[in-house]
Structure formats: C-alpha cells, structure tokens
Design an enzyme around this catalytic site. Structure first.
Site, short mmCIF file in Angstrom:
data_model
loop_
_atom_site.label_atom_id
_atom_site.label_comp_id
_atom_site.label_asym_id
_atom_site.label_seq_id
_atom_site.Cartn_x
_atom_site.Cartn_y
_atom_site.Cartn_z
N ASP A 190 -2.98 2.56 -6.00
CA ASP A 190 -1.92 2.62 -4.99
C ASP A 190 -1.81 1.40 -4.10
O ASP A 190 -1.07 1.43 -3.11
CB ASP A 190 -2.09 3.87 -4.13
CG ASP A 190 -3.42 3.90 -3.39
OD1 ASP A 190 -4.32 3.15 -3.78
OD2 ASP A 190 -3.54 4.67 -2.42
N GLU A 191 -2.49 0.31 -4.41
CA GLU A 191 -2.34 -0.88 -3.58
C GLU A 191 -2.63 -2.13 -4.38
O GLU A 191 -3.36 -2.12 -5.37
CB GLU A 191 -3.24 -0.82 -2.34
CG GLU A 191 -4.72 -0.77 -2.63
CD GLU A 191 -5.56 -0.81 -1.37
OE1 GLU A 191 -5.24 -1.58 -0.44
OE2 GLU A 191 -6.56 -0.06 -1.32
N ASP A 249 0.86 -1.18 0.00
CA ASP A 249 0.00 0.00 0.00
C ASP A 249 0.89 1.24 0.00
O ASP A 249 1.68 1.43 0.93
CB ASP A 249 -0.90 -0.01 1.24
CG ASP A 249 -2.02 1.00 1.17
OD1 ASP A 249 -2.15 1.65 0.12
OD2 ASP A 249 -2.75 1.14 2.16
#
Length: 363
Positions: A109-110, A15
């Site tokens: 983003d993860e 993350d």
C-alpha cells in the site's frame, strides 16, 4: 559549504489510506462509514488494520482484538483477503508506472516515486501527486495520500501530514524549518524506545536534535549518530530503488493454543518447512542459512541459525535442520509462535521487487 538541497530530486511518497480496511469497505458498502478492523477479537486475535472510524476510538494495528473491542464496542471485525489486496495493489502500481519507472514499493500500500524526470514531461511534482491520487481513485475507488519532497525521508513524513486523502509538499527551502518544528516522535524511523531516550536527553523536536553536536550523538546513539545528524539537516541521499534483491524467505505462525509438546512443535515445523519450500521455488532461489524463531507464551523470543556449505530448497532438508536447531536446548516455556527463515540466498544477480509476506495468524 554547498547546500545539500541545492541539487534536488522530486520524490513522491504515496500511501494508501487505511488500505486493508478501506478495501473491505469498498467491497461491502454496508461497512462504509462504520468502525471496522481487519482481524479478530478472539483470545489470540490481533488487529492488522483499522478504518479511520475505528481509529477515532484508539483502535490501531498490532493491538489485541479483545482490547480493540473494549475501546470500541461497535467495532466490526472482517477477515483479511490478501489476494484482493494484491489485485488492487497491482492496479495502483500500474498508475505509478504511467509517470515513472523509478518506483520503489515498500509494501502493498505504499511506494516512493522519483519524478524528477518523468514520462509526462511535467515539472510540478505536486501536480503529479494530485493526478496520481485522482487516477488511483478513479481506477480503484480508494483514496491515497502523498508527501512531496526533495528526498525520501521527508516525503515519507510529509505523506502523513494531511491524511486521509490529502497531500503535503515540502520545498527545498522548507525542509529544514519543517524538520526543526517536527516532534521527534514524528521522525520516520525513530521508534518509541528511541523517542523516550531522546526525551531523557532533552530532545523533543527537530530543533533540539539539530542543536546537538555529532560528538554528543555518537556518545548516546553510536552507529546511528551520523544518520540523526544528517536527517535533521535535510541530508538524505538514498535514491529510489526500483528493484531490490530478495535477502530472505520466511514464514511464521502464531498458534491459537500454546504448544507444550515437542511432538506438536515438530508437526508445525514440518508444515512451515513445506511452506518455505513453496516460497523458495516460487521465487527461484535457494539459501544457505536456516533460522528457527521461537516465541514463548510469556512473549520472550529466541532465534537459532545454522549456515550450510551448500544451498538448500527441499522441505525435508529444511525440516531436518530446523529439528536439529530445536533440540539444541530444552524449551523454556510453552510456545505461541514458530517461524523459519532462509538467508544467504543464491540470488545476488537476481533482482526482484520485495514481496509482502503475510504474517499468518489464527483468527
């Protein structure tokens, strides 16, 4: 009974730390170390991301910009840049694929990575997580955190433990003790409403949840009972899925001024219909179910849908259906948000990575 963790996988959840805000600080060194928020403090402004410096004041995503400014008078607002976010996200994912092809992106983003068998021939998932985070920093200048565990559920929770720029490993033997001590509000997927309900039932920690019988959980949580019963025992067998079938295409817009006229609403729906066609064409799909979403100025919300015999992709056809849905019932109030989505797509055999769709806001 066989230990559900006896045949374990090695899952890493990566993350990026305060991704949108960190990108802004990366591109503008003058913003580094300062409280910043991606969004606006305008009348309808909403925070989409906040730096860790801003979070210390209680600023967080989905918060009205005006409230964030009151909480942190020194807060600096910056505009979003999704082209830049996508560019860096692609760089980050390239790092993931150096280690495994079993990568399941959750957003820009993860992502989950299954490194049980990996391209580096390494046996330590913790070491791989450190190497991945180091390489991400070298290639992008941004920090990432990671959770390492035998399943996706625990890895997701673990990635938040040592944020920012840290990682947490939960071994198979540690899973159940870790979950027993965990506050129920920290369980991934247990939202605020469910947390409050669990509090009322005397469930404050994982241990409290684990003490409840399946019959008790079924009585109070219906179809979610088995899920809660299993996860607190470390049972979560969902695999890392490297690709997903897109199930819908949609677009929505929050307006700076409330829409009080059907004429204005139709103008906005026409624009949304054009955007939907672009997205359908870009993803090479068509759909059979058209859904109209309306959010009123008092934040109440309605949806109306129509399923067609054939597939649709053309903006004019979409607009005609949406117009029909709009006039099914009189408007109850002025409108602050409109959205259109297309479901029942013709892509059952087309596998694509789920794309991040930006919620458009007037900032």
């Amino acid at each position: 009974m066989e230990n559900p963790l006896s045949k374990t996988r090695k899952i890493i959840h990566v993350d990026m730390d305060a991704f949108f805000a960190s990108v802004a600080q990366l591109d503008n060194p003058d913003l580094r170390g300062k409280p910043i928020a991606v969004g606006s403090d305008g009348r309808r402004g909403v925070i989409s991301a906040a730096s860790y410096e801003a979070r210390k004041f209680g600023v967080k995503s989905a918060m009205p910009g005006s409230l964030a400014k009151k909480m942190c008078p020194e807060l600096i607002f910056v505009n979003s840049d999704f082209a830049r976010y996508k560019e860096i996200s692609n760089q980050v994912r390239a790092v993931f694929y150096e280690y495994t092809d079993l990568v399941e992106p959750l957003s820009l983003d993860e992502a989950y990575l299954d490194v049980t068998v990996n391209k580096k021939g390494l046996t330590s998932a913790s070491k791989m997580a450190r190497l991945i985070r180091q390489e991400i920093f070298l290639k992008t200048g941004l920090n990432a955190s990671a959770g390492i565990a035998p399943n996706k559920f625990v890895a997701k929770i673990a990635s938040d433990v040592n944020k920012p720029n840290g990682q947490k490993t939960i071994t198979p033997d540690e899973v159940v003790p870790f979950l027993e001590k965990l506050a129920i509000g920290k369980f991934y997927g247990v939202g605020k409403v469910t947390t409050q309900k669990m509090y009322r039932l005397g469930i404050f920690t994982g241990a409290d949840l684990k003490s409840k019988s399946i019959e008790f959980l079924e009585e109070h949580f219906k179809s979610s009972a088995e899920h809660y019963y299993n996860i607190v025992r470390g049972i979560h067998n969902s695999p890392v899925r490297p690709s997903r079938t897109r199930k819908s295409v949609g677009a929505e817009h929050t307006y700076l001024e409330n829409l009080t006229s059907e004429i204005f609403i139709l103008e906005k729906l026409k624009i949304l219909s054009q955007e939907i066609e672009k997205r359908l064409v870009r993803n090479q799909v068509k759909g059979r179910t058209v859904t109209l979403k309306i959010k009123y100025s008092d934040f109440s919300q309605i949806t109306r849908s129509k399923t067609l015999e054939g597939f649709v992709q053309n903006e004019n056809k979409i607009f005609e259906i949406v117009k029909e849905l709009l006039f099914q019932q009189e408007l109850e109030n002025s409108v602050r948000l409109l959205g259109i989505s297309i479901n029942n797509l013709d892509n059952e055999e087309i596998k694509t990575i789920k794309q991040y769709i930006q919620l458009k806001l007037d900032l």
